[in-house]
Design a protein around this motif. Structure first.
Motif, PDB file in Angstrom:
ATOM      1  N   ASN A  91      -6.070  -1.151   2.742  1.00  0.00           N
ATOM      2  CA  ASN A  91      -5.632  -2.368   2.048  1.00  0.00           C
ATOM      3  C   ASN A  91      -6.281  -2.431   0.671  1.00  0.00           C
ATOM      4  N   ASN A  92      -6.831  -1.282   0.243  1.00  0.00           N
ATOM      5  CA  ASN A  92      -7.502  -1.213  -1.047  1.00  0.00           C
ATOM      6  C   ASN A  92      -6.964  -0.016  -1.851  1.00  0.00           C
ATOM      7  N   PRO A  93      -5.653  -0.004  -2.135  1.00  0.00           N
ATOM      8  CA  PRO A  93      -5.062   1.159  -2.811  1.00  0.00           C
ATOM      9  C   PRO A  93      -5.497   1.262  -4.268  1.00  0.00           C
ATOM     10  N   ILE A  94      -5.217   2.389  -4.898  1.00  0.00           N
ATOM     11  CA  ILE A  94      -5.518   2.567  -6.325  1.00  0.00           C
ATOM     12  C   ILE A  94      -4.465   1.792  -7.106  1.00  0.00           C
ATOM     13  N   ASP A  95      -4.874   0.650  -7.647  1.00  0.00           N
ATOM     14  CA  ASP A  95      -3.924  -0.213  -8.356  1.00  0.00           C
ATOM     15  C   ASP A  95      -4.277  -0.261  -9.843  1.00  0.00           C
ATOM     16  N   VAL A  96      -3.536   0.515 -10.630  1.00  0.00           N
ATOM     17  CA  VAL A  96      -3.753   0.535 -12.078  1.00  0.00           C
ATOM     18  C   VAL A  96      -2.631  -0.226 -12.785  1.00  0.00           C
ATOM     19  N   ARG A 115       3.588  15.915  -1.075  1.00  0.00           N
ATOM     20  CA  ARG A 115       4.913  15.494  -1.515  1.00  0.00           C
ATOM     21  C   ARG A 115       5.566  14.396  -0.657  1.00  0.00           C
ATOM     22  N   PRO A 116       5.416  14.439   0.672  1.00  0.00           N
ATOM     23  CA  PRO A 116       6.037  13.361   1.462  1.00  0.00           C
ATOM     24  C   PRO A 116       5.515  11.975   1.072  1.00  0.00           C
ATOM     25  N   TYR A 117       4.242  11.876   0.699  1.00  0.00           N
ATOM     26  CA  TYR A 117       3.657  10.579   0.310  1.00  0.00           C
ATOM     27  C   TYR A 117       4.054  10.227  -1.121  1.00  0.00           C
ATOM     28  N   TYR A 118       3.852  11.212  -2.002  1.00  0.00           N
ATOM     29  CA  TYR A 118       4.210  11.094  -3.417  1.00  0.00           C
ATOM     30  C   TYR A 118       5.619  10.542  -3.586  1.00  0.00           C
ATOM     31  N   SER A 119       6.580  11.190  -2.941  1.00  0.00           N
ATOM     32  CA  SER A 119       7.985  10.857  -3.199  1.00  0.00           C
ATOM     33  C   SER A 119       8.321   9.431  -2.769  1.00  0.00           C
ATOM     34  N   GLU A 120       7.602   8.897  -1.781  1.00  0.00           N
ATOM     35  CA  GLU A 120       7.854   7.523  -1.334  1.00  0.00           C
ATOM     36  C   GLU A 120       7.612   6.512  -2.448  1.00  0.00           C
ATOM     37  N   GLY A 121       6.754   6.861  -3.407  1.00  0.00           N
ATOM     38  CA  GLY A 121       6.456   5.941  -4.513  1.00  0.00           C
ATOM     39  C   GLY A 121       7.701   5.565  -5.300  1.00  0.00           C
ATOM     40  N   VAL A 127       4.704   7.356  -8.338  1.00  0.00           N
ATOM     41  CA  VAL A 127       4.507   8.366  -7.302  1.00  0.00           C
ATOM     42  C   VAL A 127       3.051   8.816  -7.231  1.00  0.00           C
ATOM     43  N   VAL A 128       2.388   8.848  -8.396  1.00  0.00           N
ATOM     44  CA  VAL A 128       0.999   9.312  -8.411  1.00  0.00           C
ATOM     45  C   VAL A 128       0.053   8.243  -7.832  1.00  0.00           C
ATOM     46  N   SER A 129       0.324   6.971  -8.100  1.00  0.00           N
ATOM     47  CA  SER A 129      -0.514   5.915  -7.510  1.00  0.00           C
ATOM     48  C   SER A 129      -0.521   6.036  -5.990  1.00  0.00           C
ATOM     49  N   VAL A 130       0.643   6.317  -5.429  1.00  0.00           N
ATOM     50  CA  VAL A 130       0.758   6.452  -3.975  1.00  0.00           C
ATOM     51  C   VAL A 130       0.092   7.751  -3.506  1.00  0.00           C
ATOM     52  N   ALA A 131       0.400   8.849  -4.186  1.00  0.00           N
ATOM     53  CA  ALA A 131      -0.121  10.160  -3.753  1.00  0.00           C
ATOM     54  C   ALA A 131      -1.646  10.210  -3.804  1.00  0.00           C
ATOM     55  N   LEU A 132      -2.243   9.640  -4.852  1.00  0.00           N
ATOM     56  CA  LEU A 132      -3.702   9.728  -4.964  1.00  0.00           C
ATOM     57  C   LEU A 132      -4.399   8.764  -4.002  1.00  0.00           C
ATOM     58  N   THR A 133      -3.763   7.642  -3.719  1.00  0.00           N
ATOM     59  CA  THR A 133      -4.323   6.747  -2.702  1.00  0.00           C
ATOM     60  C   THR A 133      -4.355   7.479  -1.353  1.00  0.00           C
ATOM     61  N   ARG A 134      -3.265   8.173  -1.031  1.00  0.00           N
ATOM     62  CA  ARG A 134      -3.202   8.927   0.224  1.00  0.00           C
ATOM     63  C   ARG A 134      -4.161  10.118   0.185  1.00  0.00           C
ATOM     64  N   ALA A 135      -4.264  10.777  -0.969  1.00  0.00           N
ATOM     65  CA  ALA A 135      -5.178  11.925  -1.111  1.00  0.00           C
ATOM     66  C   ALA A 135      -6.610  11.507  -0.793  1.00  0.00           C
ATOM     67  N   ARG A 136      -6.988  10.329  -1.292  1.00  0.00           N
ATOM     68  CA  ARG A 136      -8.332   9.812  -1.040  1.00  0.00           C
ATOM     69  C   ARG A 136      -8.522   9.554   0.452  1.00  0.00           C
TER      70      ARG A 136
END
Ligand SMILES: *Cc1c(COP(=O)(O)O)cnc(C)c1O
Length: 433
Positions: free
Chosen positions: A79-84, A217-223, A124-133
């Protein structure tokens, strides 16, 4: 205190698994993107029954003014995603462009002003990097046509992740500078995007890095689904009749479709038939060619166009984009480099929006479709502008005139003004004859 910790420890994931788009095989939601059985691409699967019960228009509107207002529809467990500040870009009613083209109800979804790096890739990157973390990666990477490298480098810097990006060596200066400034390692590969991508697939296998558009990519693309959600919300919880969007790998196009379907599925918007039109540059148009020739497979091409950000010769989601264009009664069209420059100028002059070559491609395709009678003037049409023109200045250099250089004297100004007005009149006379 204990309660807070307990709340933080609770997973709030609404997604269950990764599912093969071809054979339906399911996988744990790790950093993987290809089916082990049939080599099909993996896609995130959600518990839509739970989403229908828990998400309403009001819960969304009470969320942050960014893509994270749609967090239950995104594949992150925190509940604390990377929000820029990514997302919630303007949906502009484009009356002057509409009048010029002969349309009644035209909107521009303006991701040329997306944050932080002025393209839709920040989503897509906000989502991918949140998942990467969440998955424990400390180094993130990507194979990029330019904008993705900008986003990955910027958002990695914000999140304190190590970053190494790969780009074709011949990218526009603004794209290269707009990556280097964030201090990542930048590999400029002597080859085209498809060669960069192939190299990155090998590096992903050997280095254990999180590649936003390969093993993540599966996470990234959802963004990209957020480009669908936002348009629905900004139209007052309604779907448009048609969208026009650019195609590189085809991912963005297919995910706008998925976003629309999901909001229908969970009851957030009323069902409506939306036609999907896709835009490619003639110098790299494998999906448009397949559409024209009524093929259901893509023949890879070698890119040669000024629209470098969408120059993918072997598009990963090409067949899915084709399928959507066909089944919605849409189309996929291409335009040449001169038309792309005209498209950039047309949007700037009518709406005050300076887009990059991908946006020029999209506007030029819109124009071409209207002129061919393939878009009904009565349709509510949304055009996706995905990147900013300041990053591809080379494309319009020499096509937009020069400033009038004058002495710091009133009479010099008056003379120049008169010359400019005469030139203007001549131009108008040329238009009229
Ligand atoms: C990457 C990109 C696209 C298309 O992305 P895909 O999801 O690969 O089709 C469109 N416009 C711009 C400006 C991009 O950078």
């Amino acid at each position: 205190m204990t309660q807070t910790i307990a709340a933080q420890a609770t997973t709030i994931a609404t997604f269950k698994s990764l599912k093969c788009k071809e054979c339906g095989a399911e996988y744990e939601p790790k950093a993987t993107h290809v089916c082990e059985f049939c080599f099909g691409p993996l896609e995130v699967a959600y518990d839509y029954d739970a989403l229908r019960r828990t998400v309403t228009r009001e819960t969304i509107q009470a969320g942050p003014n960014s893509i994270w207002r749609y967090r239950p529809f995104l594949p992150v467990a925190t509940n604390n995603p990377i929000d820029v500040g990514t997302g919630m870009t303007p949906l502009v009613r484009a009356n002057r462009l509409a009048r010029r083209l002969g349309l009644k109800k035209l909107y521009i979804k303006n991701d040329a002003v997306n944050m932080p790096t002025l393209s839709f890739k920040d989503r897509v990157v906000s989502v991918a990097l949140t998942r990467a973390r969440e998955l424990g990666f400390s180094t993130v990477s990507c194979a990029s046509t330019g904008n993705l490298a900008n986003s990955t480098a910027a958002i990695a810097a914000h999140a304190g992740l190590d970053c190494c990006v790969f780009i074709p060596a011949d990218l526009e200066a603004g794209k290269v500078l707009g990556t280097l400034i964030y201090g990542p390692t930048v590999m400029a590969v002597q080859g085209n995007y498809d060669q960069v991508n192939r190299l990155c697939c090998e590096v992903a296998n050997t280095h254990g890095w999180g590649f936003v558009n390969i093993n993540l990519r599966p996470y990234y693309s959802e963004g990209s689904k957020t480009l669908g959600y936002e348009v629905i919300e900004q139209l007052g919880w309604e779907l448009p009749d048609r969208i026009v969007a650019p195609l590189a790998s085809g991912s963005l196009f297919t995910k706008i479709y998925k976003g629309f379907r999901e909001f229908i599925e969970v009851g957030l918007v009323e069902e409506k038939h939306v036609r999907f039109s896709g835009a490619q540059a003639e110098g790299c148009s494998p999906i448009a060619q397949a559409f024209r020739e009524e093929r259901d497979f893509i023949k890879p091409v070698k890119p040669s166009t000024i629209a470098k950000s969408i120059a993918i010769g072997n598009p990963a989601d090409g067949v899915y984009a084709l399928e959507i264009a066909r089944k919605t009664g849409g189309n996929i069209e291409s335009v040449n480099d001169a038309e792309i420059v005209e498209g950039i100028k047309l949007l700037a002059e009518t709406e005050g929006i300076f887009t990059e070559t991908a946006g020029g491609t999209t506007v030029a395709v819109l124009k071409k479709l209207v002129e061919a009678g393939k878009i009904d003037p009565e349709e509510t049409t949304v055009v996706y502008i995905t990147g900013n023109g300041l990053k591809t200045q080379e494309a319009v250099q020499g096509y937009i005139g020069e400033p009038l250089t004058i002495e710091p004297k009133l009479e010099s100004f008056e003379r120049a003004l008169e010359r400019a007005q005469t030139l203007d009149r001549l131009e108008w006379q040329q238009v009229l004859v």
